[in-house]
Scaffold this motif. Structure first.
Motif, PDB file in Angstrom:
ATOM      1  N   HIS A 227       0.846  -1.197   0.000  1.00  0.00           N
ATOM      2  CA  HIS A 227       0.000   0.000   0.000  1.00  0.00           C
ATOM      3  C   HIS A 227       0.876   1.240   0.000  1.00  0.00           C
ATOM      4  O   HIS A 227       1.710   1.431   0.889  1.00  0.00           O
ATOM      5  CB  HIS A 227      -0.929   0.017   1.217  1.00  0.00           C
ATOM      6  N   VAL A 228       0.682   2.084  -1.016  1.00  0.00           N
ATOM      7  CA  VAL A 228       1.409   3.340  -1.125  1.00  0.00           C
ATOM      8  C   VAL A 228       0.493   4.471  -0.656  1.00  0.00           C
ATOM      9  O   VAL A 228      -0.649   4.581  -1.111  1.00  0.00           O
ATOM     10  CB  VAL A 228       1.853   3.610  -2.578  1.00  0.00           C
ATOM     11  N   ALA A 229       1.001   5.285   0.255  1.00  0.00           N
ATOM     12  CA  ALA A 229       0.225   6.402   0.791  1.00  0.00           C
ATOM     13  C   ALA A 229       1.036   7.682   0.700  1.00  0.00           C
ATOM     14  O   ALA A 229       2.270   7.660   0.584  1.00  0.00           O
ATOM     15  CB  ALA A 229      -0.175   6.139   2.236  1.00  0.00           C
ATOM     16  N   HIS A 230       0.333   8.799   0.757  1.00  0.00           N
ATOM     17  CA  HIS A 230       0.988  10.111   0.686  1.00  0.00           C
ATOM     18  C   HIS A 230       1.990  10.278   1.822  1.00  0.00           C
ATOM     19  O   HIS A 230       3.093  10.786   1.635  1.00  0.00           O
ATOM     20  CB  HIS A 230      -0.075  11.210   0.748  1.00  0.00           C
ATOM     21  N   ASP A 231       1.596   9.817   3.011  1.00  0.00           N
ATOM     22  CA  ASP A 231       2.490   9.830   4.168  1.00  0.00           C
ATOM     23  C   ASP A 231       2.117   8.654   5.061  1.00  0.00           C
ATOM     24  O   ASP A 231       1.183   7.904   4.769  1.00  0.00           O
ATOM     25  CB  ASP A 231       2.420  11.163   4.933  1.00  0.00           C
ATOM     26  N   ALA A 232       2.849   8.474   6.160  1.00  0.00           N
ATOM     27  CA  ALA A 232       2.635   7.310   7.025  1.00  0.00           C
ATOM     28  C   ALA A 232       1.212   7.256   7.570  1.00  0.00           C
ATOM     29  O   ALA A 232       0.648   6.168   7.766  1.00  0.00           O
ATOM     30  CB  ALA A 232       3.645   7.315   8.171  1.00  0.00           C
ATOM     31  N   GLN A 233       0.609   8.408   7.815  1.00  0.00           N
ATOM     32  CA  GLN A 233      -0.764   8.446   8.345  1.00  0.00           C
ATOM     33  C   GLN A 233      -1.775   7.917   7.337  1.00  0.00           C
ATOM     34  O   GLN A 233      -2.871   7.498   7.699  1.00  0.00           O
ATOM     35  CB  GLN A 233      -1.123   9.885   8.746  1.00  0.00           C
ATOM     36  N   GLY A 234      -1.396   7.901   6.057  1.00  0.00           N
ATOM     37  CA  GLY A 234      -2.327   7.483   5.013  1.00  0.00           C
ATOM     38  C   GLY A 234      -2.540   5.989   4.917  1.00  0.00           C
ATOM     39  O   GLY A 234      -3.402   5.544   4.154  1.00  0.00           O
ATOM     40  N   HIS A 235      -1.793   5.188   5.687  1.00  0.00           N
ATOM     41  CA  HIS A 235      -2.008   3.736   5.685  1.00  0.00           C
ATOM     42  C   HIS A 235      -3.196   3.426   6.602  1.00  0.00           C
ATOM     43  O   HIS A 235      -3.046   2.936   7.716  1.00  0.00           O
ATOM     44  CB  HIS A 235      -0.740   3.019   6.145  1.00  0.00           C
ATOM     45  N   TYR A 236      -4.374   3.678   6.090  1.00  0.00           N
ATOM     46  CA  TYR A 236      -5.556   3.779   6.937  1.00  0.00           C
ATOM     47  C   TYR A 236      -6.111   2.434   7.408  1.00  0.00           C
ATOM     48  O   TYR A 236      -6.923   2.402   8.332  1.00  0.00           O
ATOM     49  CB  TYR A 236      -6.647   4.583   6.221  1.00  0.00           C
ATOM     50  N   LEU A 237      -5.716   1.322   6.819  1.00  0.00           N
ATOM     51  CA  LEU A 237      -6.162   0.001   7.287  1.00  0.00           C
ATOM     52  C   LEU A 237      -5.003  -0.789   7.905  1.00  0.00           C
ATOM     53  O   LEU A 237      -5.050  -2.011   7.975  1.00  0.00           O
ATOM     54  CB  LEU A 237      -6.779  -0.800   6.137  1.00  0.00           C
ATOM     55  N   ARG A 238      -3.994  -0.088   8.353  1.00  0.00           N
ATOM     56  CA  ARG A 238      -2.783  -0.746   8.837  1.00  0.00           C
ATOM     57  C   ARG A 238      -3.083  -1.764   9.941  1.00  0.00           C
ATOM     58  O   ARG A 238      -2.619  -2.907   9.886  1.00  0.00           O
ATOM     59  CB  ARG A 238      -1.789   0.298   9.351  1.00  0.00           C
ATOM     60  N   GLN A 239      -3.848  -1.387  10.939  1.00  0.00           N
ATOM     61  CA  GLN A 239      -4.107  -2.294  12.066  1.00  0.00           C
ATOM     62  C   GLN A 239      -4.904  -3.518  11.632  1.00  0.00           C
ATOM     63  O   GLN A 239      -4.616  -4.643  12.052  1.00  0.00           O
ATOM     64  CB  GLN A 239      -4.824  -1.546  13.193  1.00  0.00           C
ATOM     65  N   GLU A 240      -5.915  -3.315  10.784  1.00  0.00           N
ATOM     66  CA  GLU A 240      -6.706  -4.445  10.298  1.00  0.00           C
ATOM     67  C   GLU A 240      -5.841  -5.411   9.483  1.00  0.00           C
ATOM     68  O   GLU A 240      -5.965  -6.636   9.609  1.00  0.00           O
ATOM     69  CB  GLU A 240      -7.871  -3.942   9.438  1.00  0.00           C
ATOM     70  N   LEU A 241      -4.944  -4.862   8.674  1.00  0.00           N
ATOM     71  CA  LEU A 241      -4.072  -5.705   7.852  1.00  0.00           C
ATOM     72  C   LEU A 241      -3.041  -6.441   8.699  1.00  0.00           C
ATOM     73  O   LEU A 241      -2.750  -7.618   8.460  1.00  0.00           O
ATOM     74  CB  LEU A 241      -3.380  -4.855   6.787  1.00  0.00           C
ATOM     75  N   LEU A 242      -2.489  -5.758   9.684  1.00  0.00           N
ATOM     76  CA  LEU A 242      -1.529  -6.411  10.574  1.00  0.00           C
ATOM     77  C   LEU A 242      -2.188  -7.565  11.322  1.00  0.00           C
ATOM     78  O   LEU A 242      -1.569  -8.615  11.544  1.00  0.00           O
ATOM     79  CB  LEU A 242      -0.946  -5.393  11.558  1.00  0.00           C
ATOM     80  N   ALA A 243      -3.451  -7.388  11.717  1.00  0.00           N
ATOM     81  CA  ALA A 243      -4.168  -8.456  12.404  1.00  0.00           C
ATOM     82  C   ALA A 243      -4.350  -9.662  11.480  1.00  0.00           C
ATOM     83  O   ALA A 243      -4.205 -10.824  11.906  1.00  0.00           O
ATOM     84  CB  ALA A 243      -5.527  -7.950  12.896  1.00  0.00           C
TER      85      ALA A 243
END
Length: 316
Positions: A227-243
């Protein structure tokens, strides 16, 4: 001059004129957005006569056979009769059951349709704010598991639809337009082949659904989601994906900010040449992904891509 018939009205239009422009000049409300044949918003149905179509491949074959055309890509070649999609008549009513912000720029919208919508992970559907304001959004939900339809709305730019979506609240209603197939899906025959899921921004939405579908079907081969995002905050499903990665060790995640993308693509290597790649991003980024995959040795027939156009390019 050719006669154009719409909803019982007839208009004379210049031979070779753009159909979308001709309809709008004649006072017919037609939703439109990108004008490039990408967003699929300006669909009309040709019921008689002929239209010169510049992009007959833009719509699924079965829909094209039913007479549907993209008005922005057609020119009037003679007398013709067309029907304009009317969401008040043909659209399905849906109620907002979820309206929350995943980041300050990404709105998660959950809708409960008045009747079940049969769809596959990776498809997209038109959301209708008004007869002239329709936008296609990919489904992030999983059919037969999520009771709602989930959409991720990018609100960083001040687009007309994003402004409308901001003002929705629990219990608000809107209509759903045409369900589109798109290029993104999961095929059970891929279970032994590595998957590459490449997205930027809210292009993650359909791939999140496809990923969950693959895991639900027991996909055991390696899966890499980037997932490419404008900045680190843009990885909006990070927690769901890590789970999901904790539960499924075959899943590898790459969270990349835009500035890091060239270096990531330069060192990209395939797990296997049999890999399948699914890509959803802005056209320029889809091209960058596709080029890197090709240079890495992946045949183009194994790359499936959907592009989306930003609000600024849509002229919102």
């Amino acid at each position: 001059m050719p006669q154009l018939s719409v909803a019982g009205q007839q208009f004379e239009v210049a031979l070779g004129s753009n159909l979308l422009d001709a309809l709008k000049v004649s006072g017919i409300a037609v939703p439109s957005s990108c004008r490039a044949g990408s967003c699929l918003v300006c669909q009309v149905r040709c019921v008689a006569g002929e239209l010169q179509d510049a992009q007959p491949q833009a719509l699924p074959a079965e829909r094209y056979a039913e007479g549907w055309r993209l008005a922005c890509q057609c020119r009037v070649a003679g007398d013709a009769e067309v029907e304009v999609f009317d969401p008040a008549r043909a659209g399905m009513l849906a109620t907002v059951v979820g309206h929350d912000w995943l980041t300050p720029d990404v709105l998660r919208l959950r809708l409960l349709p008045e009747r079940a919508l049969r769809y596959q992970a990776g498809q997209h559907v038109q959301l209708c704010a008004s007869p002239e304001l329709l936008r296609p959004y990919s489904l992030a939900s999983l059919p037969d598991e999520d009771r709602w339809l989930e959409f991720h709305v990018q609100c960083r730019t001040q687009g007309a639809f994003s402004q409308f979506a901001r003002q929705l609240q629990q219990g608000s209603t809107l209509r759903l337009g045409a369900l589109q197939g798109g290029s993104l899906h999961y095929d059970a025959e891929w279970q032994s082949r590595p998957l590459l899921l490449l997205a930027s921004g809210t292009g993650l939405a359909p791939l999140y659904g496809v990923l969950r579908e693959a895991l639900r079907q027991g996909h055991a081969a390696p899966i890499c989601l980037c997932h490419v995002a404008h900045d680190a905050q843009g990885h909006y499903l990070r927690q769901e994906l890590l789970a999901l990665a904790v539960e499924h060790p075959q899943l590898r995640l790459e969270f990349i900010v835009a500035a890091e993308l060239p270096a990531f693509l330069a060192q990209f290597r395939l797990v296997e040449r049999s890999s399948i790649a699914l890509v959803c991003a802005h056209p320029a980024r889809v091209e960058a992904f596709a080029k890197s995959l090709y240079l890495a040795g992946l045949p183009r027939t194994q790359v499936f891509a959907d592009v989306f156009v930003s609000a600024n390019e849509q002229g919102e």
